[in-house]
Write a protein that holds these residues in place. Structure first.
Motif, PDB file in Angstrom:
ATOM      1  N   LYS A  15      53.494  53.149 -11.896  1.00 12.09           N
ATOM      2  CA  LYS A  15      52.216  52.880 -11.234  1.00 12.09           C
ATOM      3  C   LYS A  15      51.655  51.533 -11.678  1.00 12.09           C
ATOM      4  O   LYS A  15      51.209  50.729 -10.857  1.00 12.09           O
ATOM      5  N   ARG A  44      50.498  34.465  -2.752  1.00  7.62           N
ATOM      6  CA  ARG A  44      49.955  34.288  -1.398  1.00  7.62           C
ATOM      7  C   ARG A  44      48.779  33.315  -1.419  1.00  7.62           C
ATOM      8  O   ARG A  44      48.661  32.454  -0.547  1.00  7.62           O
ATOM      9  N   ASN A  87      53.767  48.632 -10.354  1.00  5.00           N
ATOM     10  CA  ASN A  87      53.472  48.363  -8.962  1.00  5.00           C
ATOM     11  C   ASN A  87      52.175  47.563  -8.839  1.00  5.00           C
ATOM     12  O   ASN A  87      52.099  46.625  -8.053  1.00  5.00           O
ATOM     13  N   ALA A  88      51.168  47.905  -9.631  1.00  8.52           N
ATOM     14  CA  ALA A  88      49.910  47.167  -9.594  1.00  8.52           C
ATOM     15  C   ALA A  88      50.131  45.732 -10.061  1.00  8.52           C
ATOM     16  O   ALA A  88      49.566  44.789  -9.489  1.00  8.52           O
ATOM     17  N   SER A  89      50.955  45.557 -11.064  1.00  9.57           N
ATOM     18  CA  SER A  89      51.256  44.220 -11.554  1.00  9.57           C
ATOM     19  C   SER A  89      51.966  43.403 -10.486  1.00  9.57           C
ATOM     20  O   SER A  89      51.666  42.220 -10.288  1.00  9.57           O
ATOM     21  N   LEU A  90      52.906  44.014  -9.788  1.00  8.37           N
ATOM     22  CA  LEU A  90      53.603  43.315  -8.714  1.00  8.37           C
ATOM     23  C   LEU A  90      52.647  42.958  -7.577  1.00  8.37           C
ATOM     24  O   LEU A  90      52.757  41.884  -6.986  1.00  8.37           O
ATOM     25  N   GLN A  91      51.701  43.842  -7.300  1.00  2.05           N
ATOM     26  CA  GLN A  91      50.717  43.558  -6.251  1.00  2.05           C
ATOM     27  C   GLN A  91      49.853  42.359  -6.633  1.00  2.05           C
ATOM     28  O   GLN A  91      49.584  41.491  -5.803  1.00  2.05           O
ATOM     29  N   ARG A  92      49.424  42.298  -7.910  1.00  8.39           N
ATOM     30  CA  ARG A  92      48.615  41.151  -8.360  1.00  8.39           C
ATOM     31  C   ARG A  92      49.419  39.864  -8.280  1.00  8.39           C
ATOM     32  O   ARG A  92      48.915  38.825  -7.854  1.00  8.39           O
ATOM     33  N   GLU A  93      50.694  39.921  -8.670  1.00  9.81           N
ATOM     34  CA  GLU A  93      51.537  38.730  -8.631  1.00  9.81           C
ATOM     35  C   GLU A  93      51.760  38.277  -7.188  1.00  9.81           C
ATOM     36  O   GLU A  93      51.701  37.083  -6.887  1.00  9.81           O
ATOM     37  N   LEU A  94      51.981  39.213  -6.298  1.00 13.33           N
ATOM     38  CA  LEU A  94      52.162  38.881  -4.896  1.00 13.33           C
ATOM     39  C   LEU A  94      50.902  38.237  -4.322  1.00 13.33           C
ATOM     40  O   LEU A  94      50.969  37.241  -3.600  1.00 13.33           O
ATOM     41  N   GLU A  95      49.767  38.794  -4.665  1.00 17.91           N
ATOM     42  CA  GLU A  95      48.491  38.230  -4.192  1.00 17.91           C
ATOM     43  C   GLU A  95      48.281  36.820  -4.737  1.00 17.91           C
ATOM     44  O   GLU A  95      47.826  35.925  -4.022  1.00 17.91           O
ATOM     45  N   TYR A  96      48.654  36.584  -5.983  1.00 16.67           N
ATOM     46  CA  TYR A  96      48.529  35.254  -6.581  1.00 16.67           C
ATOM     47  C   TYR A  96      49.372  34.240  -5.803  1.00 16.67           C
ATOM     48  O   TYR A  96      48.901  33.154  -5.449  1.00 16.67           O
TER      49      TYR A  96
END
Length: 88
Positions: A56, A70, A59-68
């Motif tokens: 979990k 973008r 996944n949150a870490s990957l979401q933050r990295e993806l947002e960065y």
């Protein structure tokens, strides 16, 4: 393999009976068997997650990295002039 051996007529060579084990080899075998019994793990090995490595949080870490990334791409696109031809 059994079919191929049967078709080619190959047979297993004769294996002569060996000499009985002496005491040294018997004790070595007993020791090896004991070590196997003491170190055998019937349940296998499971991967255990701690809080830092939980799926979990990963996944949150990957979401933050993806947002960065973008956001960085959007900033780069806004700062560069458009290469499309302009019409007057």
């Amino acid at each position: 393999w059994a079919i191929i051996l049967r078709l080619t007529g190959a047979r297993h060579p004769h294996v002569p009976l060996g000499e009985p084990l002496n005491k040294k080899r018997w004790w070595l075998g007993a020791f090896a068997g004991l070590m196997f019994l003491l170190t055998f793990i019937p349940a296998g090995i499971k991967k255990v997650y701690d809080d830092r490595n939980s799926p979990k949080l990963q996944n949150a870490s990957l979401q933050r990295e993806l947002e960065y990334y973008r956001n960085q791409r959007m900033k780069n696109q806004q700062s560069q002039p458009s290469s499309a031809p302009t019409t007057r």
